[in-house]
Design an enzyme around this catalytic site. Structure first.
Site, PDB file in Angstrom:
ATOM      1  N   ILE A  69      -9.781 -11.201   2.406  1.00 25.50           N
ATOM      2  CA  ILE A  69     -10.200 -10.356   3.509  1.00 25.50           C
ATOM      3  C   ILE A  69      -8.509  -9.825   3.783  1.00 25.50           C
ATOM      4  CG2 ILE A  69     -12.013 -10.882   4.639  1.00 25.50           C
ATOM      5  CD1 ILE A  69     -10.090 -12.632   6.477  1.00 25.50           C
TER       6      ILE A  69
ATOM      7  N   SER B 103       0.781  -1.228  -0.158  1.00 25.32           N
ATOM      8  CA  SER B 103      -0.002  -0.012  -0.066  1.00 25.32           C
ATOM      9  C   SER B 103       0.745   1.176  -0.044  1.00 25.32           C
ATOM     10  CB  SER B 103      -0.900  -0.037   1.145  1.00 25.32           C
ATOM     11  OG  SER B 103      -1.825  -0.954   1.083  1.00 25.32           O
TER      12      SER B 103
ATOM     13  N   GLY C 102      -0.905 -15.042   0.527  1.00 27.57           N
ATOM     14  CA  GLY C 102       0.059 -13.893   1.165  1.00 27.57           C
ATOM     15  C   GLY C 102       0.961 -14.682   1.923  1.00 27.57           C
TER      16      GLY C 102
ATOM     17  N   CYS D 200      -6.694  -1.945   6.711  1.00 25.85           N
ATOM     18  CA  CYS D 200      -5.510  -2.319   7.752  1.00 25.85           C
ATOM     19  C   CYS D 200      -5.768  -1.818   9.202  1.00 25.85           C
ATOM     20  CB  CYS D 200      -4.300  -1.134   7.439  1.00 25.85           C
ATOM     21  SG  CYS D 200      -2.945  -1.619   8.275  1.00 25.85           S
TER      22      CYS D 200
ATOM     23  N   ASN E 200      -7.089   0.372   0.011  1.00 24.65           N
ATOM     24  CA  ASN E 200      -7.004  -0.265   1.403  1.00 24.65           C
ATOM     25  C   ASN E 200      -7.736   0.526   2.407  1.00 24.65           C
ATOM     26  OD1 ASN E 200      -6.023  -1.821   3.650  1.00 24.65           O
ATOM     27  ND2 ASN E 200      -4.138  -1.378   3.058  1.00 24.65           N
TER      28      ASN E 200
ATOM     29  N   GLY F  94      -2.441 -16.192   7.483  1.00 31.50           N
ATOM     30  CA  GLY F  94      -1.953 -17.598   7.535  1.00 31.50           C
ATOM     31  C   GLY F  94      -3.127 -18.555   7.841  1.00 31.50           C
TER      32      GLY F  94
ATOM     33  N   ASN G  87       1.654  -9.420  12.282  1.00 33.17           N
ATOM     34  CA  ASN G  87       2.121  -8.173  11.875  1.00 33.17           C
ATOM     35  C   ASN G  87       1.607  -6.888  12.180  1.00 33.17           C
ATOM     36  OD1 ASN G  87       1.286  -6.147   9.463  1.00 33.17           O
ATOM     37  ND2 ASN G  87       0.206  -8.197   9.205  1.00 33.17           N
TER      38      ASN G  87
HETATM   39  O1  RRO Z   1       1.635  -2.114   6.942  1.00 36.50           O
HETATM   40  C1  RRO Z   1       0.760  -2.837   7.598  1.00 36.50           C
HETATM   41  O2  RRO Z   1       1.016  -2.890   9.083  1.00 36.50           O
HETATM   42  C2  RRO Z   1      -0.360  -3.381   7.065  1.00 36.50           C
HETATM   43  C3  RRO Z   1      -1.409  -3.110   6.190  1.00 36.50           C
HETATM   44 BR1  RRO Z   1      -1.000  -1.605   5.349  1.00 36.50          BR
HETATM   45  C4  RRO Z   1      -2.336  -3.806   5.941  1.00 36.50           C
HETATM   46  O3  RRO Z   1      -3.446  -3.406   5.235  1.00 36.50           O
HETATM   47  N1  RRO Z   1      -2.627  -4.927   6.692  1.00 36.50           N
HETATM   48  C5  RRO Z   1      -1.603  -5.618   7.593  1.00 36.50           C
HETATM   49  O4  RRO Z   1      -1.935  -6.557   7.979  1.00 36.50           O
HETATM   50  N2  RRO Z   1      -0.530  -4.808   7.813  1.00 36.50           N
END
Ligand code: RRO
Length: 303
Positions: A184, A41, A259, A123, A120, A211, A64
């Site tokens: 998603i 993004s 992913g 997030c 997006n 995952g 993450n």
């Molecule tokens: O960069 C992120 O922390 C992040 C983004 Br932009 C997103 O859309 N989804 C994600 O799990 N991490």
């Protein structure tokens, strides 16, 4: 196959954020069997993202909080030149902190000529830029219609499983002119705690889950979206094998995103999943288009 007027070699899509925005890497993903690669993004201004650690492998999936790092749309000359010279389809993902910012980024990015723009609004890792736009029908509608006004390419809305009714959000995006839905984004946010230091493990404390563990949530979301809209769906969340892809297609997806499985099965996961998907279709004597939404066929009886 064709998707919104663009020819794709196959139905597999690289999910946004997994392999960044280096076109050398994105080209390798394509060479490893990915039909459509999605960029990380891109935001309105330079942003560092969160401190480390930002990604943890739980063994059963990832958590993450990368934090939307981006050079900013107008500090990406190298990437835009590479995009202009590419030989494969690209989906450019964008984010903003307001409807106006989404529109500014969309206008600039669309002028660079990607095949699609992915909006997006999902997030989980920023209070100001993320899923706040995707859990509310009117803000989802406002963002998508602002982007549609300036985009010269088809617009894909990327949705969050946190929405109380994801079908309604998808419908609002469709009403605003979205050409497709992608669902998603990561689930959560969740948290890990280091019991020795008695602190959250991620520097940002919480983060999105991805995952294999999120596949059932993704399937349910795609199933509900298929019910709610008539535009095509890119289904992703926990897909690692050809059989996972079949499930996602039967829930209602026309294309299938991958992913975290890039980490678990390697960059050639795309070739592997394509082969497994083709084998499944051949052994069941059908084509992909025959099974899109197949899991809905007995709905009238089960309601
Ligand atoms: O960069 C992120 O922390 C992040 C983004 Br932009 C997103 O859309 N989804 C994600 O799990 N991490």
């Amino acid at each position: 196959m064709e998707f919104l007027g663009t020819r794709l070699d196959n139905p597999l899509v690289l999910a946004s954020g997994v392999l960044g925005n280096s076109f050398d890497i994105l080209r390798r993903v394509h060479e490893n069997g990915c039909g459509l690669v999605t960029m990380k993004s891109i935001g309105p201004c330079p942003r560092d993202g969160h401190n480390n650690p930002t990604v943890i492998d739980l063994g059963y999936g990832l958590i993450n909080a990368v934090g939307l790092p981006s050079p900013g749309y107008d500090h990406m000359e190298e990437e835009w030149q590479a995009l202009a010279q590419r030989t494969f389809p690209v989906n450019a993902s964008i984010y903003g902190g307001s409807v106006r910012e989404f529109q500014t980024v969309a206008q600039y990015v669309s002028d660079q000529g990607p095949d699609f723009i992915e909006v997006n609004i999902s997030c989980p890792n920023s209070e100001q830029h993320g899923m706040m736009f995707g859990i509310n029908e009117s803000s989802a509608h406002a963002v998508v219609s602002a982007v549609k006004k300036v985009s010269q390419v088809p617009v894909i809305a990327k949705l969050t499983p946190q929405a109380p009714d994801i079908g309604k959000i998808a419908r609002a995006c469709e009403d605003a002119g979205a050409d497709a839905i992608c669902a998603i984004n990561t689930l959560g946010p969740g948290m890990l705690i280091d019991i020795e230091s008695r602190t959250p493990v991620l520097a940002f404390k919480k983060g999105g889950l991805s995952g294999p563990m999120i596949k059932p949530v993704a399937l349910r979301c795609v199933y509900e979206i298929f019910h709610a809209v008539s535009i095509p769906i890119i289904g992703l969340g926990g897909v690692s094998t050809g059989e996972d892809a079949v499930e996602m297609i039967m829930a209602g997806a026309s294309l299938v995103g991958i992913g975290s499985a890039v980490l678990y099965r390697g960059m050639d996961v795309f070739d592997k999943v394509n082969r497994e998907l083709d084998q499944w279709l051949a052994s069941h004597d059908c084509r992909l288009s025959d099974i899109i939404g197949a899991a809905h066929k007995n709905e009238a009886e089960t309601r």
